[in-house]
Design a protein around this motif. Structure first.
Motif, PDB file in Angstrom:
ATOM      1  N   UNK A 254       0.917  -1.216   0.040  1.00 54.35           N
ATOM      2  CA  UNK A 254      -0.020   0.167  -0.039  1.00 54.35           C
ATOM      3  C   UNK A 254       0.932   1.142  -0.043  1.00 54.35           C
ATOM      4  N   UNK A 255       0.282   2.380  -0.568  1.00 56.56           N
ATOM      5  CA  UNK A 255       0.936   3.472  -0.546  1.00 56.56           C
ATOM      6  C   UNK A 255       0.181   4.474   0.116  1.00 56.56           C
ATOM      7  N   UNK A 256       0.596   5.901   0.217  1.00 60.57           N
ATOM      8  CA  UNK A 256      -0.036   6.798   1.081  1.00 60.57           C
ATOM      9  C   UNK A 256      -1.654   6.821   0.568  1.00 60.57           C
ATOM     10  N   UNK A 257      -2.069   6.730  -0.667  1.00 56.96           N
ATOM     11  CA  UNK A 257      -3.326   6.755  -0.962  1.00 56.96           C
ATOM     12  C   UNK A 257      -4.289   5.715  -0.221  1.00 56.96           C
ATOM     13  N   UNK A 258      -3.880   4.632   0.231  1.00 55.76           N
ATOM     14  CA  UNK A 258      -4.706   3.732   0.796  1.00 55.76           C
ATOM     15  C   UNK A 258      -5.216   4.372   2.019  1.00 55.76           C
ATOM     16  N   UNK A 259      -6.534   3.672   2.104  1.00 64.09           N
ATOM     17  CA  UNK A 259      -7.416   4.008   3.344  1.00 64.09           C
ATOM     18  C   UNK A 259      -6.836   3.212   4.611  1.00 64.09           C
ATOM     19  N   UNK A 260      -6.230   3.814   5.476  1.00 66.37           N
ATOM     20  CA  UNK A 260      -5.913   2.918   6.764  1.00 66.37           C
ATOM     21  C   UNK A 260      -6.800   1.985   7.430  1.00 66.37           C
ATOM     22  N   UNK A 261      -8.307   2.334   7.296  1.00 66.22           N
ATOM     23  CA  UNK A 261      -9.096   1.795   7.949  1.00 66.22           C
ATOM     24  C   UNK A 261      -9.081   0.494   7.349  1.00 66.22           C
ATOM     25  N   UNK A 262      -9.371   0.393   5.792  1.00 63.45           N
ATOM     26  CA  UNK A 262      -9.412  -0.644   5.062  1.00 63.45           C
ATOM     27  C   UNK A 262      -8.336  -1.518   5.216  1.00 63.45           C
ATOM     28  N   UNK A 263      -7.201  -1.190   5.294  1.00 64.11           N
ATOM     29  CA  UNK A 263      -5.966  -1.860   5.539  1.00 64.11           C
ATOM     30  C   UNK A 263      -6.131  -2.520   7.045  1.00 64.11           C
ATOM     31  N   UNK A 264      -6.354  -1.883   7.953  1.00 61.51           N
ATOM     32  CA  UNK A 264      -6.502  -2.429   9.270  1.00 61.51           C
ATOM     33  C   UNK A 264      -7.370  -3.572   9.373  1.00 61.51           C
ATOM     34  N   UNK A 265      -8.680  -3.521   8.833  1.00 62.65           N
ATOM     35  CA  UNK A 265      -9.658  -4.507   8.870  1.00 62.65           C
ATOM     36  C   UNK A 265      -9.240  -5.632   7.997  1.00 62.65           C
ATOM     37  N   UNK A 266      -8.391  -5.493   6.855  1.00 62.65           N
ATOM     38  CA  UNK A 266      -7.932  -6.596   6.176  1.00 62.65           C
ATOM     39  C   UNK A 266      -7.002  -7.372   6.939  1.00 62.65           C
ATOM     40  N   UNK A 267      -6.202  -6.761   7.568  1.00 59.44           N
ATOM     41  CA  UNK A 267      -5.090  -7.409   8.352  1.00 59.44           C
ATOM     42  C   UNK A 267      -5.738  -8.306   9.360  1.00 59.44           C
ATOM     43  N   UNK A 268      -7.006  -7.812  10.335  1.00 58.37           N
ATOM     44  CA  UNK A 268      -7.578  -8.378  11.220  1.00 58.37           C
ATOM     45  C   UNK A 268      -8.286  -9.604  10.637  1.00 58.37           C
ATOM     46  N   UNK A 269      -9.041  -9.300   9.461  1.00 59.01           N
ATOM     47  CA  UNK A 269      -9.779 -10.575   8.893  1.00 59.01           C
ATOM     48  C   UNK A 269      -8.963 -11.692   8.803  1.00 59.01           C
ATOM     49  N   UNK A 270      -7.652 -11.756   8.446  1.00 56.16           N
ATOM     50  CA  UNK A 270      -6.879 -12.835   8.189  1.00 56.16           C
ATOM     51  C   UNK A 270      -6.260 -13.351   9.520  1.00 56.16           C
ATOM     52  N   UNK A 271      -5.964 -12.417  10.425  1.00 53.92           N
ATOM     53  CA  UNK A 271      -5.548 -12.841  11.592  1.00 53.92           C
ATOM     54  C   UNK A 271      -6.506 -13.625  12.676  1.00 53.92           C
ATOM     55  N   UNK A 272      -7.817 -13.340  12.295  1.00 54.73           N
ATOM     56  CA  UNK A 272      -8.714 -13.876  13.155  1.00 54.73           C
ATOM     57  C   UNK A 272      -8.807 -15.645  12.787  1.00 54.73           C
TER      58      UNK A 272
END
Length: 441
Positions: A254-272
């Motif tokens: 991801x670069x600076x244009x990415x939505x940090x909320x989207x990135x965070x929830x996607x990381x969480x979705x695999x971590x679960x």
């Protein structure tokens, strides 16, 4: 909550880069020592061993190792209509994509009277595994079964762990998915013992089992824990396997244009998925990294499996990786070879086309990994642990084999006879040449 790895300004060799990146330890080598006796017990004692291991590992001794047809039908009848609609849509989309994967036969006219044909032939029988540990995965039933069906495999058997809550049968949603797909050979067997049953077959020991509980298969596929992976390693060669699947993983470029909320929830979705699941963000933006870290702190405590997620994100397999720019980031994600790779950056599609190693690539902010897990149409059984460097995800190709058919006439063989004899003699295999010469005496 999640470690930072700063690769900015560092010129690393390929080996050094791989060593610098986070990765879960698979533990497959250690698990093989525990799994080997299980495989041998199932091979030699069949249904008795399957019931004993079910009692030990799953807390229930199944009366029916092969699930009765009535139980499969009842599971579909009582399935939540919303879940049924979701599974039916997943089946439709996955079938569309996998139908397009079927390889084409071809014929090459090498010379006049000389042809080589290649036929793609499905294997005769497959054993499909659907996990049932920390979570239940009817979606894995869809991915395994549809790929095998579209390959034209005539014999399909599926196994999933027995559950105490379901009278020793697999989870009802697993059974309902089988019903939707027309799979009626279903076994209440989990873990390494299910893999052994598929590889070697299993004799029945109770009247309801019959003399032969399960016939052996040609290929075993499907995700599972480290013991399933270890069992696959041990039976490989007796049967074909898809891969030794390890802990699930997501990498996000991801670069600076990415939505940090989207990135965070996607990381969480695999971590679960699992405390050993890997979640990796690769970015040149310090600001994005900080924003994602902050969102994780806010979001993780409120997710259902907060403890599992927090453990996965804090583990050595997860990290935020800072890079110089997106070019550097591409080299990093290629070295990592993620099971799932998201690209949330400007020109994401162009970047995706340059990636060489990933199980599946999810392009842009509206293509999260969760889409691929269920309904994108792609397959979610993907290579983990860096295996994307040399292997593909599950698909029609997993269940077919190429058979070459060679047909030469007399003149075509005679034209090559002297050349064949020359090479055969050079290899000190003169009888090979004589097998050709004898036809022209």
């Amino acid at each position: 909550m999640i470690t930072r790895i700063d690769l900015r300004g560092r010129s690393l060799s390929a080996r050094e880069l791989v060593e610098a990146l986070p990765r879960a330890e698979s533990g497959v080598e250690d698990a093989t020592h525990r799994v080997a006796p299980i495989i041998e017990a199932v091979r030699s004692r069949g249904a008795d061993a399957l019931r004993e291991y079910a009692e030990r590992f799953d807390g229930v001794r199944p009366e029916h190792l092969r699930v009765p047809a009535a139980a499969i039908d009842e599971a579909l009848r009582t399935l939540d209509p919303r879940v049924r609609a979701g599974l039916e849509e997943a089946i439709r989309r996955v079938r569309l994509v996998h139908a397009a994967q079927r390889p084409q036969d071809f014929t090459v006219q090498v010379a006049p009277g000389a042809q080589v044909r290649q036929r793609w032939v499905p294997v005769g029988r497959v054993g499909l595994y659907a996990p049932g540990g920390l979570a239940v995965y009817p979606s894995s039933v869809v991915m395994n079964v549809v790929a095998a069906q579209e390959a034209g495999v005539p014999g399909l058997a599926l196994a999933s762990p027995p559950q105490r809550e379901n009278q020793g049968l697999p989870h009802p949603t697993i059974l309902a998915a089988c019903a939707l797909l027309g799979v009626d050979e279903v076994y209440a067997a989990g873990g390494a013992q299910a893999v052994a049953m598929f590889a070697y077959g299993a004799a029945g020991t109770e009247p309801q089992d019959g003399a032969v509980l399960c016939e052996p298969v040609d290929v075993v596929t499907g995700p599972g824990n480290v013991y399933v992976a270890a069992a696959k390693r041990l039976v490989r060669g007796v049967v074909g396997i898809d891969s030794e699947a390890g802990p699930t993983e997501i990498a996000i470029l991801a670069d600076g244009s990415a939505d940090p909320g989207h990135v965070a929830v996607d990381l969480i979705s695999q971590a679960e998925h699992d405390p050993s699941a890997a979640a990796v963000l690769v970015t040149p933006s310090v600001e994005l990294a900080a924003a994602v870290e902050s969102r994780l702190v806010d979001l993780v405590p409120s997710t259902k499996h907060a403890q599992r997620v927090a453990q996965a994100l804090a583990g050595p397999q997860s990290a935020v990786v800072l890079v110089d720019d997106l070019e550097h980031g591409l080299r990093v994600v290629d070295a990592y070879g993620a099971e799932h790779l998201e690209i949330q950056a400007q020109d994401a599609a162009a970047l995706a086309d340059r990636v060489r190693s990933a199980g599946a690539i999810f392009v842009g902010p509206w293509s999260p990994v969760s889409l691929g897990d269920y309904m994108a149409g792609s397959n979610h059984v993907l290579p983990t642990g860096g295996c994307a460097h040399f292997s593909s995800g599950l698909g029609v190709h997993s269940y077919v084999k190429a058979v070459q058919v060679i047909e030469y006439d007399r003149d075509a063989l005679e034209e090559l006879a002297d050349k064949i004899v020359a090479v055969a003699d050079d290899e000190d295999l003169p009888a090979h040449g004589e097998a050709v010469r004898a036809r022209f005496l």
